[in-house]
Design a protein around this motif. Structure first.
Motif, PDB file in Angstrom:
ATOM      1  N   THR A   1      29.009  58.805 -48.717  1.00 36.43           N
ATOM      2  CA  THR A   1      28.708  57.963 -49.867  1.00 36.43           C
ATOM      3  C   THR A   1      28.960  56.522 -49.464  1.00 36.43           C
ATOM      4  O   THR A   1      29.899  56.240 -48.736  1.00 36.43           O
ATOM      5  CB  THR A   1      29.641  58.319 -51.057  1.00 36.43           C
ATOM      6  OG1 THR A   1      29.480  59.698 -51.352  1.00 36.43           O
ATOM      7  CG2 THR A   1      29.330  57.497 -52.277  1.00 36.43           C
ATOM      8  N   SER A   2      28.136  55.632 -49.945  1.00 36.10           N
ATOM      9  CA  SER A   2      28.416  54.229 -49.645  1.00 36.10           C
ATOM     10  C   SER A   2      29.506  53.732 -50.590  1.00 36.10           C
ATOM     11  O   SER A   2      29.612  54.171 -51.732  1.00 36.10           O
ATOM     12  CB  SER A   2      27.153  53.378 -49.778  1.00 36.10           C
ATOM     13  OG  SER A   2      26.642  53.478 -51.083  1.00 36.10           O
ATOM     14  N   LEU A   3      30.332  52.848 -50.076  1.00 33.77           N
ATOM     15  CA  LEU A   3      31.423  52.293 -50.859  1.00 33.77           C
ATOM     16  C   LEU A   3      30.856  51.210 -51.767  1.00 33.77           C
ATOM     17  O   LEU A   3      30.317  50.208 -51.305  1.00 33.77           O
ATOM     18  CB  LEU A   3      32.503  51.710 -49.936  1.00 33.77           C
ATOM     19  CG  LEU A   3      33.736  51.159 -50.614  1.00 33.77           C
ATOM     20  CD1 LEU A   3      34.398  52.222 -51.484  1.00 33.77           C
ATOM     21  CD2 LEU A   3      34.717  50.654 -49.564  1.00 33.77           C
ATOM     22  N   THR A   4      30.931  51.454 -53.048  1.00 29.49           N
ATOM     23  CA  THR A   4      30.428  50.499 -54.029  1.00 29.49           C
ATOM     24  C   THR A   4      31.594  49.922 -54.813  1.00 29.49           C
ATOM     25  O   THR A   4      32.706  50.434 -54.763  1.00 29.49           O
ATOM     26  CB  THR A   4      29.443  51.173 -55.006  1.00 29.49           C
ATOM     27  OG1 THR A   4      30.112  52.249 -55.658  1.00 29.49           O
ATOM     28  CG2 THR A   4      28.218  51.700 -54.272  1.00 29.49           C
ATOM     29  N   ALA A   5      31.323  48.853 -55.536  1.00 29.30           N
ATOM     30  CA  ALA A   5      32.365  48.237 -56.364  1.00 29.30           C
ATOM     31  C   ALA A   5      32.850  49.258 -57.394  1.00 29.30           C
ATOM     32  O   ALA A   5      32.076  50.063 -57.908  1.00 29.30           O
ATOM     33  CB  ALA A   5      31.816  47.001 -57.061  1.00 29.30           C
TER      34      ALA A   5
ATOM     35  N   THR B   1      41.551  49.143 -48.790  1.00 30.57           N
ATOM     36  CA  THR B   1      40.181  49.006 -48.276  1.00 30.57           C
ATOM     37  C   THR B   1      39.917  50.033 -47.179  1.00 30.57           C
ATOM     38  O   THR B   1      38.883  50.714 -47.183  1.00 30.57           O
ATOM     39  CB  THR B   1      39.948  47.583 -47.745  1.00 30.57           C
ATOM     40  OG1 THR B   1      40.207  46.657 -48.805  1.00 30.57           O
ATOM     41  CG2 THR B   1      38.531  47.403 -47.236  1.00 30.57           C
ATOM     42  N   VAL B   2      40.849  50.171 -46.240  1.00 32.34           N
ATOM     43  CA  VAL B   2      40.695  51.145 -45.150  1.00 32.34           C
ATOM     44  C   VAL B   2      40.627  52.563 -45.709  1.00 32.34           C
ATOM     45  O   VAL B   2      39.789  53.367 -45.303  1.00 32.34           O
ATOM     46  CB  VAL B   2      41.854  50.999 -44.131  1.00 32.34           C
ATOM     47  CG1 VAL B   2      41.885  52.162 -43.152  1.00 32.34           C
ATOM     48  CG2 VAL B   2      41.743  49.672 -43.395  1.00 32.34           C
ATOM     49  N   PHE B   3      41.503  52.877 -46.657  1.00 31.56           N
ATOM     50  CA  PHE B   3      41.521  54.190 -47.289  1.00 31.56           C
ATOM     51  C   PHE B   3      40.166  54.494 -47.937  1.00 31.56           C
ATOM     52  O   PHE B   3      39.602  55.576 -47.746  1.00 31.56           O
ATOM     53  CB  PHE B   3      42.649  54.237 -48.330  1.00 31.56           C
ATOM     54  CG  PHE B   3      42.679  55.494 -49.136  1.00 31.56           C
ATOM     55  CD1 PHE B   3      43.222  56.652 -48.620  1.00 31.56           C
ATOM     56  CD2 PHE B   3      42.180  55.520 -50.426  1.00 31.56           C
ATOM     57  CE1 PHE B   3      43.265  57.825 -49.368  1.00 31.56           C
ATOM     58  CE2 PHE B   3      42.216  56.680 -51.183  1.00 31.56           C
ATOM     59  CZ  PHE B   3      42.759  57.835 -50.651  1.00 31.56           C
ATOM     60  N   LEU B   4      39.640  53.545 -48.713  1.00 31.84           N
ATOM     61  CA  LEU B   4      38.358  53.756 -49.402  1.00 31.84           C
ATOM     62  C   LEU B   4      37.199  53.905 -48.421  1.00 31.84           C
ATOM     63  O   LEU B   4      36.317  54.745 -48.608  1.00 31.84           O
ATOM     64  CB  LEU B   4      38.096  52.611 -50.379  1.00 31.84           C
ATOM     65  CG  LEU B   4      39.014  52.590 -51.599  1.00 31.84           C
ATOM     66  CD1 LEU B   4      38.852  51.277 -52.358  1.00 31.84           C
ATOM     67  CD2 LEU B   4      38.750  53.778 -52.503  1.00 31.84           C
ATOM     68  N   LYS B   5      37.199  53.120 -47.354  1.00 36.53           N
ATOM     69  CA  LYS B   5      36.134  53.238 -46.343  1.00 36.53           C
ATOM     70  C   LYS B   5      36.184  54.599 -45.663  1.00 36.53           C
ATOM     71  O   LYS B   5      35.148  55.212 -45.396  1.00 36.53           O
ATOM     72  CB  LYS B   5      36.243  52.110 -45.316  1.00 36.53           C
ATOM     73  CG  LYS B   5      35.792  50.768 -45.854  1.00 36.53           C
ATOM     74  CD  LYS B   5      35.903  49.678 -44.809  1.00 36.53           C
ATOM     75  CE  LYS B   5      35.411  48.356 -45.361  1.00 36.53           C
ATOM     76  NZ  LYS B   5      35.555  47.254 -44.397  1.00 36.53           N
ATOM     77  N   ASP B   6      37.400  55.085 -45.404  1.00 40.96           N
ATOM     78  CA  ASP B   6      37.560  56.399 -44.794  1.00 40.96           C
ATOM     79  C   ASP B   6      37.033  57.489 -45.730  1.00 40.96           C
ATOM     80  O   ASP B   6      36.338  58.406 -45.306  1.00 40.96           O
ATOM     81  CB  ASP B   6      39.034  56.633 -44.446  1.00 40.96           C
ATOM     82  CG  ASP B   6      39.245  57.894 -43.641  1.00 40.96           C
ATOM     83  OD1 ASP B   6      38.549  58.068 -42.611  1.00 40.96           O
ATOM     84  OD2 ASP B   6      40.098  58.717 -44.032  1.00 40.96           O
ATOM     85  N   LEU B   7      37.370  57.380 -47.008  1.00 41.60           N
ATOM     86  CA  LEU B   7      36.863  58.354 -47.987  1.00 41.60           C
ATOM     87  C   LEU B   7      35.340  58.327 -48.061  1.00 41.60           C
ATOM     88  O   LEU B   7      34.695  59.371 -48.103  1.00 41.60           O
ATOM     89  CB  LEU B   7      37.416  58.043 -49.377  1.00 41.60           C
ATOM     90  CG  LEU B   7      38.725  58.655 -49.774  1.00 41.60           C
ATOM     91  CD1 LEU B   7      39.036  58.310 -51.226  1.00 41.60           C
ATOM     92  CD2 LEU B   7      38.734  60.138 -49.584  1.00 41.60           C
TER      93      LEU B   7
END
Length: 184
Positions: free
Chosen positions: A31-35, A19-25
């Motif tokens: 880009t907003s983090l989507t499913a 989750t942290v990795f994806l939010k950082d990316l």
């Protein structure tokens, strides 16, 4: 600098580290983090975050067979695929210094890293393929360094067709797959 991608291997899809990795990316790519787009098969489940240029391959554990109502806790990350649309302009992959050609502990990757750059740092690949056939119908060349857990697929005209291996040194990466290093 991006988080340590290799540290994510072995995690399940709900792990805080992922989750942290994806939010950082998402933050780096504006880009907003989507499913994720989820592709489920009997022996593998892909979580594709296309806007982020990354996919996770999870393997079912303990006899679990993915079906409707996917149980994330029964999945373990097996590998991660970064595409040339990956939003980090530069990032590093950790290496085993004794296994690298240049005794370094990491390789810095940018969107312009070429086949020559990978080979000069990692040495000759353990496995390689592709490039054969007419340039319009062949797959690009690829190289795998099993002891580092890195496979690179190259793109562009340099990576396809007759003499692809002669021109491949100038080909830039298109997909990097990170997996657990294989012990000899």
């Amino acid at each position: 600098m991006a988080p340590d991608i290799q540290a994510l291997l072995g995690a399940n899809p709900s792990a805080d580290s992922i989750t942290v990795f994806l939010k950082d990316l998402a933050q780096h790519s504006n880009t907003s983090l989507t499913a994720p787009e989820v592709k489920s098969y009997s022996d593998a489940v892909y979580f594709n975050y296309n806007p982020l240029g990354i996919s996770f391959l999870f393997i079912p554990q303990n006899g679990y067979k993915p079906a409707k109502g996917l149980k994330r806790e029964h999945l373990t990350e097996d590998s991660l695929l970064a595409f040339s649309t990956y939003p980090m302009s530069k990032w590093c992959l950790s290496l085993s210094p004794e296994a690298s050609a240049s005794n370094v502990s990491s390789i810095e990757i940018s969107l312009t890293t070429t086949g020559k750059d990978f080979v000069s740092c990692l040495g000759e690949p353990d496995r390689k393929g592709g490039g054969a056939g007419p340039s319009s119908g062949s797959i690009g060349i690829w190289c795998e360094w099993s002891k580092h857990g890195i496979m690179v697929e190259f793109g562009g005209d340099e990576a396809r067709g007759p003499q692809a291996w002669e021109r491949g040194k100038d080909a830039m990466w298109r997909v990097i797959t990170v997996f657990s290093p294989k012990q000899e």
